[in-house]
Write a protein that holds these residues in place. Structure first.
Motif, PDB file in Angstrom:
ATOM      1  N   MET A   2      19.518  44.441  27.735  1.00 19.96           N
ATOM      2  CA  MET A   2      18.560  44.283  28.815  1.00 19.96           C
ATOM      3  C   MET A   2      18.762  42.887  29.419  1.00 19.96           C
ATOM      4  O   MET A   2      18.738  41.892  28.711  1.00 19.96           O
ATOM      5  CB  MET A   2      17.143  44.458  28.270  1.00 19.96           C
ATOM      6  CG  MET A   2      16.089  44.422  29.345  1.00 19.96           C
ATOM      7  SD  MET A   2      14.407  44.722  28.780  1.00 19.96           S
ATOM      8  CE  MET A   2      14.430  46.470  28.548  1.00 19.96           C
ATOM      9  N   ASN A   3      18.910  42.844  30.737  1.00 26.42           N
ATOM     10  CA  ASN A   3      19.144  41.561  31.396  1.00 26.42           C
ATOM     11  C   ASN A   3      17.818  40.796  31.584  1.00 26.42           C
ATOM     12  O   ASN A   3      16.732  41.330  31.345  1.00 26.42           O
ATOM     13  CB  ASN A   3      19.899  41.749  32.719  1.00 26.42           C
ATOM     14  CG  ASN A   3      19.117  42.518  33.752  1.00 26.42           C
ATOM     15  OD1 ASN A   3      17.884  42.462  33.802  1.00 26.42           O
ATOM     16  ND2 ASN A   3      19.827  43.242  34.605  1.00 26.42           N
ATOM     17  N   LEU A   4      17.942  39.540  32.000  1.00 29.09           N
ATOM     18  CA  LEU A   4      16.769  38.669  32.128  1.00 29.09           C
ATOM     19  C   LEU A   4      15.718  39.204  33.100  1.00 29.09           C
ATOM     20  O   LEU A   4      14.530  39.210  32.764  1.00 29.09           O
ATOM     21  CB  LEU A   4      17.200  37.248  32.505  1.00 29.09           C
ATOM     22  CG  LEU A   4      16.073  36.240  32.680  1.00 29.09           C
ATOM     23  CD1 LEU A   4      15.245  36.106  31.395  1.00 29.09           C
ATOM     24  CD2 LEU A   4      16.626  34.883  33.105  1.00 29.09           C
ATOM     25  N   PRO A   5      16.088  39.657  34.302  1.00 26.48           N
ATOM     26  CA  PRO A   5      15.042  40.183  35.197  1.00 26.48           C
ATOM     27  C   PRO A   5      14.268  41.342  34.564  1.00 26.48           C
ATOM     28  O   PRO A   5      13.044  41.422  34.699  1.00 26.48           O
ATOM     29  CB  PRO A   5      15.822  40.645  36.437  1.00 26.48           C
ATOM     30  CG  PRO A   5      17.051  39.804  36.438  1.00 26.48           C
ATOM     31  CD  PRO A   5      17.395  39.589  34.984  1.00 26.48           C
ATOM     32  N   ASN A   6      14.948  42.229  33.871  1.00 24.21           N
ATOM     33  CA  ASN A   6      14.269  43.355  33.226  1.00 24.21           C
ATOM     34  C   ASN A   6      13.394  42.887  32.068  1.00 24.21           C
ATOM     35  O   ASN A   6      12.327  43.464  31.827  1.00 24.21           O
ATOM     36  CB  ASN A   6      15.277  44.398  32.759  1.00 24.21           C
ATOM     37  CG  ASN A   6      15.938  45.110  33.920  1.00 24.21           C
ATOM     38  OD1 ASN A   6      15.467  45.058  35.045  1.00 24.21           O
ATOM     39  ND2 ASN A   6      17.037  45.775  33.645  1.00 24.21           N
ATOM     40  N   LYS A   7      13.814  41.851  31.367  1.00 23.90           N
ATOM     41  CA  LYS A   7      12.975  41.280  30.309  1.00 23.90           C
ATOM     42  C   LYS A   7      11.706  40.669  30.905  1.00 23.90           C
ATOM     43  O   LYS A   7      10.626  40.800  30.335  1.00 23.90           O
ATOM     44  CB  LYS A   7      13.752  40.221  29.511  1.00 23.90           C
ATOM     45  CG  LYS A   7      14.803  40.796  28.597  1.00 23.90           C
ATOM     46  CD  LYS A   7      15.559  39.694  27.871  1.00 23.90           C
ATOM     47  CE  LYS A   7      16.654  40.298  27.008  1.00 23.90           C
ATOM     48  NZ  LYS A   7      17.474  39.261  26.370  1.00 23.90           N
ATOM     49  N   LEU A   8      11.842  40.017  32.046  1.00 19.66           N
ATOM     50  CA  LEU A   8      10.663  39.442  32.715  1.00 19.66           C
ATOM     51  C   LEU A   8       9.706  40.536  33.176  1.00 19.66           C
ATOM     52  O   LEU A   8       8.489  40.397  33.046  1.00 19.66           O
ATOM     53  CB  LEU A   8      11.096  38.573  33.908  1.00 19.66           C
ATOM     54  CG  LEU A   8      11.769  37.256  33.561  1.00 19.66           C
ATOM     55  CD1 LEU A   8      12.365  36.611  34.817  1.00 19.66           C
ATOM     56  CD2 LEU A   8      10.806  36.310  32.880  1.00 19.66           C
ATOM     57  N   THR A   9      10.247  41.611  33.699  1.00 15.90           N
ATOM     58  CA  THR A   9       9.410  42.744  34.121  1.00 15.90           C
ATOM     59  C   THR A   9       8.677  43.330  32.919  1.00 15.90           C
ATOM     60  O   THR A   9       7.467  43.584  32.982  1.00 15.90           O
ATOM     61  CB  THR A   9      10.267  43.826  34.807  1.00 15.90           C
ATOM     62  OG1 THR A   9      10.856  43.264  35.979  1.00 15.90           O
ATOM     63  CG2 THR A   9       9.446  45.040  35.182  1.00 15.90           C
ATOM     64  N   THR A  10       9.393  43.524  31.818  1.00 15.11           N
ATOM     65  CA  THR A  10       8.787  44.059  30.595  1.00 15.11           C
ATOM     66  C   THR A  10       7.720  43.108  30.069  1.00 15.11           C
ATOM     67  O   THR A  10       6.635  43.539  29.653  1.00 15.11           O
ATOM     68  CB  THR A  10       9.876  44.306  29.534  1.00 15.11           C
ATOM     69  OG1 THR A  10      10.846  45.206  30.084  1.00 15.11           O
ATOM     70  CG2 THR A  10       9.289  44.888  28.255  1.00 15.11           C
ATOM     71  N   PHE A  11       8.000  41.825  30.116  1.00 12.30           N
ATOM     72  CA  PHE A  11       7.039  40.812  29.675  1.00 12.30           C
ATOM     73  C   PHE A  11       5.757  40.890  30.507  1.00 12.30           C
ATOM     74  O   PHE A  11       4.649  40.788  29.985  1.00 12.30           O
ATOM     75  CB  PHE A  11       7.672  39.417  29.769  1.00 12.30           C
ATOM     76  CG  PHE A  11       6.777  38.292  29.352  1.00 12.30           C
ATOM     77  CD1 PHE A  11       6.260  38.214  28.066  1.00 12.30           C
ATOM     78  CD2 PHE A  11       6.454  37.288  30.252  1.00 12.30           C
ATOM     79  CE1 PHE A  11       5.441  37.162  27.666  1.00 12.30           C
ATOM     80  CE2 PHE A  11       5.630  36.232  29.872  1.00 12.30           C
ATOM     81  CZ  PHE A  11       5.127  36.175  28.577  1.00 12.30           C
ATOM     82  N   ARG A  12       5.912  41.107  31.817  1.00 12.84           N
ATOM     83  CA  ARG A  12       4.751  41.234  32.705  1.00 12.84           C
ATOM     84  C   ARG A  12       3.872  42.402  32.257  1.00 12.84           C
ATOM     85  O   ARG A  12       2.651  42.267  32.198  1.00 12.84           O
ATOM     86  CB  ARG A  12       5.208  41.420  34.160  1.00 12.84           C
ATOM     87  CG  ARG A  12       4.068  41.500  35.138  1.00 12.84           C
ATOM     88  CD  ARG A  12       4.484  41.241  36.580  1.00 12.84           C
ATOM     89  NE  ARG A  12       5.378  42.212  37.141  1.00 12.84           N
ATOM     90  CZ  ARG A  12       6.677  42.013  37.365  1.00 12.84           C
ATOM     91  NH1 ARG A  12       7.238  40.860  37.051  1.00 12.84           N
ATOM     92  NH2 ARG A  12       7.408  42.955  37.905  1.00 12.84           N
ATOM     93  N   VAL A  13       4.478  43.517  31.920  1.00 11.36           N
ATOM     94  CA  VAL A  13       3.712  44.682  31.466  1.00 11.36           C
ATOM     95  C   VAL A  13       3.013  44.370  30.134  1.00 11.36           C
ATOM     96  O   VAL A  13       1.851  44.732  29.935  1.00 11.36           O
ATOM     97  CB  VAL A  13       4.622  45.925  31.347  1.00 11.36           C
ATOM     98  CG1 VAL A  13       3.875  47.088  30.700  1.00 11.36           C
ATOM     99  CG2 VAL A  13       5.165  46.328  32.712  1.00 11.36           C
ATOM    100  N   ILE A  14       3.698  43.685  29.253  1.00 10.91           N
ATOM    101  CA  ILE A  14       3.119  43.324  27.949  1.00 10.91           C
ATOM    102  C   ILE A  14       1.918  42.396  28.117  1.00 10.91           C
ATOM    103  O   ILE A  14       0.964  42.459  27.334  1.00 10.91           O
ATOM    104  CB  ILE A  14       4.199  42.696  27.042  1.00 10.91           C
ATOM    105  CG1 ILE A  14       5.218  43.763  26.631  1.00 10.91           C
ATOM    106  CG2 ILE A  14       3.590  42.024  25.814  1.00 10.91           C
ATOM    107  CD1 ILE A  14       6.474  43.216  25.971  1.00 10.91           C
ATOM    108  N   LEU A  15       1.937  41.549  29.126  1.00  8.83           N
ATOM    109  CA  LEU A  15       0.838  40.606  29.354  1.00  8.83           C
ATOM    110  C   LEU A  15      -0.454  41.279  29.824  1.00  8.83           C
ATOM    111  O   LEU A  15      -1.546  40.731  29.646  1.00  8.83           O
ATOM    112  CB  LEU A  15       1.245  39.541  30.377  1.00  8.83           C
ATOM    113  CG  LEU A  15       2.228  38.480  29.903  1.00  8.83           C
ATOM    114  CD1 LEU A  15       2.607  37.561  31.069  1.00  8.83           C
ATOM    115  CD2 LEU A  15       1.662  37.682  28.750  1.00  8.83           C
TER     116      LEU A  15
END
Length: 180
Positions: A1-14
């Protein structure tokens, strides 16, 4: 998983953490500030993930699908919480969420026809105004200037929601043609 997708996933987790700190009675007087920081961090990931993905050519199908979904989840969760806190009228949130369902449906129909509907500037302005609205309402500074500013941004968000819906439909009406 690339960085932009990790950031998107992190947003959902928040999102559940944001909701918890905003609504839980255990943090009376400062829970909204914790929620505010979480919301701002989540909002910044929205800006960063797209910027990084475009700059480094890291655009993926996962990102195309999850980034707008993460935005909708974040903003709609916040707006629903703000109804519970009596900070925004329910009818406005219903209009905003209805727009999101309509556009999501439009995108599904388009995808079935092999058409990708890109985000428009109106949609980006709408999201930004909604995020500013949430920040102002969660901040909840009790003075006339902030109260008026919050109200103004609620109605700016509402107008941009309707304008962006009309823009999407007008630009993509051919997607609905020949549908059975």
């Amino acid at each position: 998983m690339n960085l932009p997708n990790k950031l998107t996933t992190f947003r959902v987790i928040l999102i559940p953490f944001f909701v918890f700190f905003l609504l839980a009675p255990y943090f009376e007087g400062y829970g909204n500030y914790i929620a505010l920081v979480i919301f701002i961090v989540a909002s910044l990931t929205d800006f960063l993930d797209g910027k990084i993905a475009r700059k480094y050519n890291l655009v993926t199908n996962f990102g195309k699908f999850m980034d707008p979904l993460a935005d909708k989840l974040l903003v709609c969760s916040a707006l629903i919480c703000l109804i519970a806190l009596d900070k925004i009228p329910a009818w406005i949130v219903i209009v905003i969420i209805s727009r999101e369902f309509i556009i999501s449906g439009f995108r599904l129909i388009a995808a079935d026809n092999g058409v990708v509907i890109a985000a428009s500037y109106w949609g980006k302005f709408k999201t930004a105004s909604q995020m500013v609205t949430v920040i102002l309402l969660v901040l909840n500074i009790q003075n006339t200037v902030f109260t008026v500013l919050g109200t103004v941004f609620i109605y700016i968000s509402l107008v941009l929601t309707v304008v962006s819906l009309i823009d999407y439909i007008a630009k993509n009406k051919e997607v609905l043609k020949d549908q059975n």
